[in-house]
Design an enzyme around this catalytic site. Structure first.
Site, PDB file in Angstrom:
ATOM      1  N   GLU A   1      20.318  42.397  82.614  1.00  0.00           N
ATOM      2  CA  GLU A   1      19.122  41.569  82.802  1.00  0.00           C
ATOM      3  C   GLU A   1      18.015  42.039  81.864  1.00  0.00           C
ATOM      4  O   GLU A   1      17.781  43.247  81.727  1.00  0.00           O
ATOM      5  CB  GLU A   1      18.596  41.660  84.241  1.00  0.00           C
ATOM      6  CG  GLU A   1      17.339  40.787  84.429  1.00  0.00           C
ATOM      7  CD  GLU A   1      16.646  40.976  85.761  1.00  0.00           C
ATOM      8  OE1 GLU A   1      17.100  40.374  86.750  1.00  0.00           O
ATOM      9  OE2 GLU A   1      15.635  41.719  85.819  1.00  0.00           O
TER      10      GLU A   1
ATOM     11  N   TYR B   1      12.430  34.595  84.544  1.00  0.00           N
ATOM     12  CA  TYR B   1      11.596  33.403  84.368  1.00  0.00           C
ATOM     13  C   TYR B   1      10.341  33.568  85.213  1.00  0.00           C
ATOM     14  O   TYR B   1      10.424  33.669  86.447  1.00  0.00           O
ATOM     15  CB  TYR B   1      12.393  32.196  84.848  1.00  0.00           C
ATOM     16  CG  TYR B   1      11.729  30.847  84.801  1.00  0.00           C
ATOM     17  CD1 TYR B   1      11.979  29.976  83.750  1.00  0.00           C
ATOM     18  CD2 TYR B   1      10.914  30.411  85.846  1.00  0.00           C
ATOM     19  CE1 TYR B   1      11.425  28.707  83.733  1.00  0.00           C
ATOM     20  CE2 TYR B   1      10.357  29.148  85.829  1.00  0.00           C
ATOM     21  CZ  TYR B   1      10.621  28.295  84.775  1.00  0.00           C
ATOM     22  OH  TYR B   1      10.080  27.038  84.762  1.00  0.00           O
TER      23      TYR B   1
ATOM     24  N   ALA C   1       8.672  35.875  86.123  1.00  0.00           N
ATOM     25  CA  ALA C   1       8.462  37.107  86.884  1.00  0.00           C
ATOM     26  C   ALA C   1       7.370  37.925  86.206  1.00  0.00           C
ATOM     27  O   ALA C   1       7.367  38.054  84.983  1.00  0.00           O
ATOM     28  CB  ALA C   1       9.754  37.911  86.974  1.00  0.00           C
TER      29      ALA C   1
ATOM     30  N   HIS D   1      17.213  32.425  84.174  1.00  0.00           N
ATOM     31  CA  HIS D   1      16.620  32.316  85.505  1.00  0.00           C
ATOM     32  C   HIS D   1      15.688  31.096  85.529  1.00  0.00           C
ATOM     33  O   HIS D   1      15.057  30.763  84.516  1.00  0.00           O
ATOM     34  CB  HIS D   1      15.787  33.557  85.845  1.00  0.00           C
ATOM     35  CG  HIS D   1      16.578  34.839  85.890  1.00  0.00           C
ATOM     36  ND1 HIS D   1      16.145  35.941  86.595  1.00  0.00           N
ATOM     37  CD2 HIS D   1      17.747  35.198  85.320  1.00  0.00           C
ATOM     38  CE1 HIS D   1      17.037  36.926  86.459  1.00  0.00           C
ATOM     39  NE2 HIS D   1      18.012  36.495  85.673  1.00  0.00           N
TER      40      HIS D   1
ATOM     41  N   GLY E   1      11.641  32.280  93.608  1.00  0.00           N
ATOM     42  CA  GLY E   1      10.561  32.688  92.702  1.00  0.00           C
ATOM     43  C   GLY E   1       9.562  33.598  93.373  1.00  0.00           C
ATOM     44  O   GLY E   1       9.262  33.438  94.560  1.00  0.00           O
TER      45      GLY E   1
ATOM     46  N   ALA F   1      15.343  28.091  97.104  1.00  0.00           N
ATOM     47  CA  ALA F   1      16.288  28.037  95.987  1.00  0.00           C
ATOM     48  C   ALA F   1      17.339  26.954  96.194  1.00  0.00           C
ATOM     49  O   ALA F   1      17.792  26.318  95.233  1.00  0.00           O
ATOM     50  CB  ALA F   1      16.949  29.410  95.814  1.00  0.00           C
TER      51      ALA F   1
ATOM     52  N   TYR G   1      20.963  39.142  98.961  1.00  0.00           N
ATOM     53  CA  TYR G   1      20.217  40.345  99.379  1.00  0.00           C
ATOM     54  C   TYR G   1      21.044  41.185 100.351  1.00  0.00           C
ATOM     55  O   TYR G   1      21.034  40.920 101.560  1.00  0.00           O
ATOM     56  CB  TYR G   1      18.884  39.914 100.014  1.00  0.00           C
ATOM     57  CG  TYR G   1      18.031  39.146  99.029  1.00  0.00           C
ATOM     58  CD1 TYR G   1      17.071  39.790  98.271  1.00  0.00           C
ATOM     59  CD2 TYR G   1      18.257  37.786  98.807  1.00  0.00           C
ATOM     60  CE1 TYR G   1      16.333  39.091  97.320  1.00  0.00           C
ATOM     61  CE2 TYR G   1      17.527  37.083  97.862  1.00  0.00           C
ATOM     62  CZ  TYR G   1      16.576  37.742  97.124  1.00  0.00           C
ATOM     63  OH  TYR G   1      15.862  37.050  96.176  1.00  0.00           O
TER      64      TYR G   1
ATOM     65  N   HIS H   1      16.755  39.540 102.744  1.00  0.00           N
ATOM     66  CA  HIS H   1      15.521  39.234 102.008  1.00  0.00           C
ATOM     67  C   HIS H   1      14.331  39.712 102.840  1.00  0.00           C
ATOM     68  O   HIS H   1      14.300  39.508 104.059  1.00  0.00           O
ATOM     69  CB  HIS H   1      15.430  37.719 101.749  1.00  0.00           C
ATOM     70  CG  HIS H   1      14.266  37.342 100.897  1.00  0.00           C
ATOM     71  ND1 HIS H   1      13.007  37.129 101.423  1.00  0.00           N
ATOM     72  CD2 HIS H   1      14.152  37.189  99.558  1.00  0.00           C
ATOM     73  CE1 HIS H   1      12.176  36.835 100.422  1.00  0.00           C
ATOM     74  NE2 HIS H   1      12.848  36.860  99.280  1.00  0.00           N
TER      75      HIS H   1
ATOM     76  N   LYS I   1      23.213  27.798  99.933  1.00  0.00           N
ATOM     77  CA  LYS I   1      23.117  27.706  98.463  1.00  0.00           C
ATOM     78  C   LYS I   1      24.519  27.575  97.858  1.00  0.00           C
ATOM     79  O   LYS I   1      24.734  26.808  96.925  1.00  0.00           O
ATOM     80  CB  LYS I   1      22.397  28.938  97.890  1.00  0.00           C
ATOM     81  CG  LYS I   1      20.950  29.063  98.364  1.00  0.00           C
ATOM     82  CD  LYS I   1      20.157  30.115  97.596  1.00  0.00           C
ATOM     83  CE  LYS I   1      20.281  31.499  98.112  1.00  0.00           C
ATOM     84  NZ  LYS I   1      19.290  32.451  97.556  1.00  0.00           N
TER      85      LYS I   1
HETATM   86  P1  FAD Z   1      15.480  31.587  98.676  1.00  0.00           P
HETATM   87  O1  FAD Z   1      16.956  31.445  98.674  1.00  0.00           O
HETATM   88  O2  FAD Z   1      14.663  30.346  98.750  1.00  0.00           O
HETATM   89  O3  FAD Z   1      15.119  32.542  99.900  1.00  0.00           O
HETATM   90  C1  FAD Z   1      13.775  32.992 100.096  1.00  0.00           C
HETATM   91  C2  FAD Z   1      13.543  33.282 101.576  1.00  0.00           C
HETATM   92  O4  FAD Z   1      13.564  32.044 102.292  1.00  0.00           O
HETATM   93  C3  FAD Z   1      14.610  34.153 102.224  1.00  0.00           C
HETATM   94  O5  FAD Z   1      13.975  34.949 103.206  1.00  0.00           O
HETATM   95  C4  FAD Z   1      15.539  33.162 102.890  1.00  0.00           C
HETATM   96  O6  FAD Z   1      16.215  33.717 103.997  1.00  0.00           O
HETATM   97  C5  FAD Z   1      14.559  32.068 103.304  1.00  0.00           C
HETATM   98  N1  FAD Z   1      15.153  30.723 103.321  1.00  0.00           N
HETATM   99  C6  FAD Z   1      16.009  30.196 102.427  1.00  0.00           C
HETATM  100  N2  FAD Z   1      16.285  28.920 102.759  1.00  0.00           N
HETATM  101  C7  FAD Z   1      15.561  28.640 103.869  1.00  0.00           C
HETATM  102  C8  FAD Z   1      15.386  27.476 104.696  1.00  0.00           C
HETATM  103  N3  FAD Z   1      16.047  26.346 104.438  1.00  0.00           N
HETATM  104  N4  FAD Z   1      14.537  27.561 105.754  1.00  0.00           N
HETATM  105  C9  FAD Z   1      13.867  28.699 106.031  1.00  0.00           C
HETATM  106  N5  FAD Z   1      13.989  29.830 105.290  1.00  0.00           N
HETATM  107  C10 FAD Z   1      14.828  29.787 104.242  1.00  0.00           C
HETATM  108  N6  FAD Z   1      11.659  36.046  90.717  1.00  0.00           N
HETATM  109  C11 FAD Z   1      11.033  35.412  89.695  1.00  0.00           C
HETATM  110  O7  FAD Z   1       9.901  34.937  89.864  1.00  0.00           O
HETATM  111  N7  FAD Z   1      11.619  35.285  88.468  1.00  0.00           N
HETATM  112  C12 FAD Z   1      12.861  35.756  88.213  1.00  0.00           C
HETATM  113  O8  FAD Z   1      13.364  35.631  87.082  1.00  0.00           O
HETATM  114  C13 FAD Z   1      13.565  36.428  89.267  1.00  0.00           C
HETATM  115  N8  FAD Z   1      14.832  36.893  89.088  1.00  0.00           N
HETATM  116  C14 FAD Z   1      15.518  37.414  90.162  1.00  0.00           C
HETATM  117  C15 FAD Z   1      16.860  37.796  89.988  1.00  0.00           C
HETATM  118  C16 FAD Z   1      17.591  38.322  91.053  1.00  0.00           C
HETATM  119  C17 FAD Z   1      19.037  38.708  90.848  1.00  0.00           C
HETATM  120  C18 FAD Z   1      16.970  38.495  92.330  1.00  0.00           C
HETATM  121  C19 FAD Z   1      17.726  39.085  93.478  1.00  0.00           C
HETATM  122  C20 FAD Z   1      15.634  38.125  92.514  1.00  0.00           C
HETATM  123  C21 FAD Z   1      14.908  37.573  91.437  1.00  0.00           C
HETATM  124  N9  FAD Z   1      13.584  37.156  91.586  1.00  0.00           N
HETATM  125  C22 FAD Z   1      12.916  36.540  90.538  1.00  0.00           C
HETATM  126  C23 FAD Z   1      12.886  37.341  92.873  1.00  0.00           C
HETATM  127  C24 FAD Z   1      13.086  36.124  93.817  1.00  0.00           C
HETATM  128  O9  FAD Z   1      12.496  34.994  93.241  1.00  0.00           O
HETATM  129  C25 FAD Z   1      12.412  36.478  95.123  1.00  0.00           C
HETATM  130  O10 FAD Z   1      13.160  37.462  95.799  1.00  0.00           O
HETATM  131  C26 FAD Z   1      12.140  35.315  96.040  1.00  0.00           C
HETATM  132  O11 FAD Z   1      11.292  35.791  97.104  1.00  0.00           O
HETATM  133  C27 FAD Z   1      13.356  34.734  96.739  1.00  0.00           C
HETATM  134  O12 FAD Z   1      14.195  34.111  95.880  1.00  0.00           O
HETATM  135  P2  FAD Z   1      15.557  33.446  96.426  1.00  0.00           P
HETATM  136  O13 FAD Z   1      16.154  32.758  95.289  1.00  0.00           O
HETATM  137  O14 FAD Z   1      16.360  34.395  97.194  1.00  0.00           O
HETATM  138  O15 FAD Z   1      14.917  32.344  97.441  1.00  0.00           O
END
Ligand code: FAD
Length: 291
Positions: free
Chosen positions: A17, A49, A51, A77, A108, A123, A144, A148, A164
């Site tokens: 990364e 992206y 971050a 990303h 994000g 996401a 996670y 998370h 997802k």
């Molecule tokens: P989600 O899958 O949306 O989950 C976020 C939270 O919402 C979790 O607690 C989940 O349990 C909850 N959730 C999901 N779906 C629902 C639903 N339908 N109803 C209620 N709750 C729900 N951030 C950046 O800004 N840029 C990056 O480039 C970046 N790269 C990353 C790369 C990796 C490998 C990882 C692990 C993280 C990265 N992050 C990045 C951080 C990430 O954006 C944050 O951790 C963010 O808070 C959650 O992203 P997610 O895709 O897991 O979100």
């Protein structure tokens, strides 16, 4: 070739990364490090992206440089923060022009309250949209092993993660963790829900006490107490050089343990630094991995 296909055709692999530095003055140094690391022939490189406040243009520029100039497959990303159908179409279109066919669909960092009303809040919203509109695009998602930080229950978090996968994601890259048992437990729980896709462990080699503290405070992952005390002791005894040695040995063992336990590969959080990753890959290859 899409990342998921390259994973299925590869033996155990490593990938890296990178994050686009905010300050353009530092780009020549960054590009030199990226070149050194891509010379090691990772299966793919992912580019963050938004971050830490970096611009989308910078992400695209780094994706383009690594893909075109260094010849490495890219996982770009993409986050829900500020996303609209137009902005997503635009970003995916620009990726396509530079030959990038995979995104890592993410919630994000720092998702604004205004996003609550947007159609892209979690996401899974991005996954479903991109999967339906751009069938040629491969999709990865974040997972996670420690749960998370915003989710009150790990069971719920894994259920949302499963949504997802069911929504069209092809593979998962995990948040960093330091206890491999967490990873193997996580992969079993994810598989038990029925949608089996590769889960790639994200590994952070500890390169300094300061960067470890910064990252842990940003990502919300947990660090075992004895490991943290070990890093602190190394720093007290021998400063940054001792932390590097300690971090190298820990990461070498962690990666070997993951590969021995059957992980498809490892995604290494490079922090845009080359030396530690070069040494890790060389040592692991000498130990019989990645060959
Ligand atoms: P989600 O899958 O949306 O989950 C976020 C939270 O919402 C979790 O607690 C989940 O349990 C909850 N959730 C999901 N779906 C629902 C639903 N339908 N109803 C209620 N709750 C729900 N951030 C950046 O800004 N840029 C990056 O480039 C970046 N790269 C990353 C790369 C990796 C490998 C990882 C692990 C993280 C990265 N992050 C990045 C951080 C990430 O954006 C944050 O951790 C963010 O808070 C959650 O992203 P997610 O895709 O897991 O979100």
């Amino acid at each position: 070739m899409q990342v998921a296909k390259s994973i299925s055709e590869s033996g155990q692999f490593f990938s890296f990364e990178f994050f686009p530095p905010k300050d353009k003055a530092t780009w020549p140094v960054f590009m030199e490090k990226a070149q050194r690391l891509t010379d090691l022939n990772p299966l793919f490189a992912s580019v963050t992206y938004g971050a830490g406040g970096t611009s989308h243009e910078n992400s695209l520029e780094v994706c383009s440089a690594i893909k075109k100039d260094m010849g490495v497959n890219i996982l770009a990303h993409l986050t829900c923060a500020g996303a609209s159908e137009n902005s997503i179409d635009d970003f995916v279109g620009q990726l396509s022009q530079i030959g990038v066919t995979d995104i890592l669909a993410l919630g994000g960092d720092g998702l604004a309250e205004s996003n609550v009303k947007s159609r892209f809040f979690h996401a899974v919203d991005l996954v479903e949209y991109v999967d339906e509109k751009f069938s040629e695009v491969g999709i990865g998602v974040a997972g996670y092993p420690g749960g998370h930080p915003d989710c009150p229950s790990i069971v719920r978090d894994i259920k949302f993660h499963n949504d997802k996968l069911a929504g069209g994601a092809d593979f998962t890259i995990t948040q960093l963790f330091f206890d491999n048992r967490q990873f193997f437990d996580y992969t079993q729980r994810v598989a038990a829900l029925g949608v089996e896709r590769p889960v790639i462990p994200g590994v952070l080699p500890i390169q300094s006490l300061a960067s470890l503290r910064r990252i842990m405070s940003l990502c919300g992952a947990a660090i075992p107490g004895d490991l943290y005390c070990g890093v602190e002791k190394a720093f007290k005894d021998g400063g940054d050089a001792a932390v590097m040695d300690f971090g190298f040995e820990f990461a070498r063992k962690q990666i070997a343990g993951l590969l021995d336990g059957g992980a498809p590969g490892v995604h290494i959080y490079t922090l845009n630094r080359a030396a530690m990753c070069e040494k890790l890959i060389a040592t692991l290859k000498a130990d019989g991995y990645f060959n």
